[in-house]
Design a protein around this motif. Sequence first.
Motif, mmCIF file in Angstrom:
data_model
loop_
_atom_site.group_PDB
_atom_site.id
_atom_site.type_symbol
_atom_site.label_atom_id
_atom_site.label_comp_id
_atom_site.label_asym_id
_atom_site.label_seq_id
_atom_site.Cartn_x
_atom_site.Cartn_y
_atom_site.Cartn_z
ATOM 1 N N ASP A 8 -1.155 -1.169 -11.203
ATOM 2 C CA ASP A 8 -0.690 -2.170 -10.246
ATOM 3 C C ASP A 8 -0.382 -1.442 -8.945
ATOM 4 O OD1 ASP A 8 0.564 -4.117 -8.706
ATOM 5 O OD2 ASP A 8 1.667 -4.948 -10.406
ATOM 6 N N THR A 10 1.271 -2.252 -6.435
ATOM 7 C CA THR A 10 2.645 -2.378 -5.960
ATOM 8 C C THR A 10 3.596 -1.425 -6.676
ATOM 9 O OG1 THR A 10 3.156 -4.171 -7.491
ATOM 10 C CG2 THR A 10 2.335 -4.792 -5.321
ATOM 11 N N GLN A 11 3.156 -0.868 -7.793
ATOM 12 C CA GLN A 11 3.978 0.091 -8.522
ATOM 13 C C GLN A 11 3.509 1.523 -8.280
ATOM 14 O OE1 GLN A 11 3.931 -1.117 -12.621
ATOM 15 N NE2 GLN A 11 4.936 -3.063 -12.187
ATOM 16 N N THR A 12 2.615 1.680 -7.328
ATOM 17 C CA THR A 12 2.052 2.978 -7.019
ATOM 18 C C THR A 12 2.369 3.336 -5.575
ATOM 19 O OG1 THR A 12 0.172 2.292 -8.387
ATOM 20 C CG2 THR A 12 -0.057 4.350 -7.210
ATOM 21 N N TYR A 83 -4.708 2.158 1.975
ATOM 22 C CA TYR A 83 -3.723 1.807 0.953
ATOM 23 C C TYR A 83 -2.852 0.640 1.435
ATOM 24 C CZ TYR A 83 0.715 2.037 -1.558
ATOM 25 O OH TYR A 83 1.846 1.716 -2.253
ATOM 26 N N ARG A 87 -2.648 -3.085 -0.319
ATOM 27 C CA ARG A 87 -1.367 -3.534 -0.867
ATOM 28 C C ARG A 87 -0.895 -4.824 -0.194
ATOM 29 N NH1 ARG A 87 3.819 -0.142 -2.778
ATOM 30 N NH2 ARG A 87 5.169 -1.938 -3.089
ATOM 31 N N SER A 88 -1.035 -4.922 1.126
ATOM 32 C CA SER A 88 -0.585 -6.140 1.815
ATOM 33 C C SER A 88 -1.471 -7.335 1.458
ATOM 34 C CB SER A 88 -0.541 -5.925 3.323
ATOM 35 O OG SER A 88 -1.830 -5.785 3.855
ATOM 36 N N TYR A 90 -2.941 -7.791 -1.438
ATOM 37 C CA TYR A 90 -2.536 -8.176 -2.792
ATOM 38 C C TYR A 90 -1.192 -8.908 -2.767
ATOM 39 C CZ TYR A 90 -1.002 -7.830 -7.626
ATOM 40 O OH TYR A 90 -0.532 -8.115 -8.881
ATOM 41 N N GLU A 91 -0.229 -8.348 -2.054
ATOM 42 C CA GLU A 91 1.085 -8.983 -1.978
ATOM 43 C C GLU A 91 1.033 -10.316 -1.247
ATOM 44 O OE1 GLU A 91 3.348 -5.798 -0.237
ATOM 45 O OE2 GLU A 91 4.002 -5.080 -2.210
ATOM 46 N N ARG A 164 -4.989 -4.529 -9.474
ATOM 47 C CA ARG A 164 -4.176 -4.728 -10.680
ATOM 48 C C ARG A 164 -5.134 -4.829 -11.868
ATOM 49 N NH1 ARG A 164 1.066 -6.578 -12.180
ATOM 50 N NH2 ARG A 164 1.038 -7.725 -14.137
#
Length: 183
Positions: A8, A10-12, A83, A87-88, A90-91, A164
Amino acid sequence: MSSTLIFDITQTAWTDTLNLFPIIPMVAGAVMIGINKSRKRQGLPAYTWSSRSDKPAPFLPYFFLGVGLFFTALIFKNSYFGYAKLRSEYEGGKCEVIEGKVENFHAGENIKGVPAESFDIKQKQFSYFDKSDRAAFHQTAANGGPIRENQQLRIAHCDGAIVRLEILDDDAAPPDDTGKQTQ
């Protein structure tokens, strides 16, 4: 159906692997500049770093330092902002989620010239290299990656980059010898 979370974004945290290419000219340029500064303090003429002694200023150390700094900035821009963008997206809910069985799995290897690891889920192809600079999932089976043929997966991806990855587990217990479900 339960699942096992493998990756995931967001956990990286963002990590950048040490890239020696821009470090070598930066160090060489800094050492050359340091030598010239030291020689100047001692009252000696600076090295010109060329075969022509009539050259008025040492250009080469500053060129090396500039090349190293330029490529360091370029690598940082590509890796960090790549990166941050993934991430943005996905979020922000801009990524597509697909669930299904892995088909046409081709394991990747750590050998130059070997094609990337790839597989399909519902006619959507995913492909990646283990040594990839991408912030997305990129662990090949050759390096202990979890993806196998006929596996049930749930993948969130942004333009093919896996942000993810979940392996879907079957909740039903396997049947015993008599054909009945065990508990």
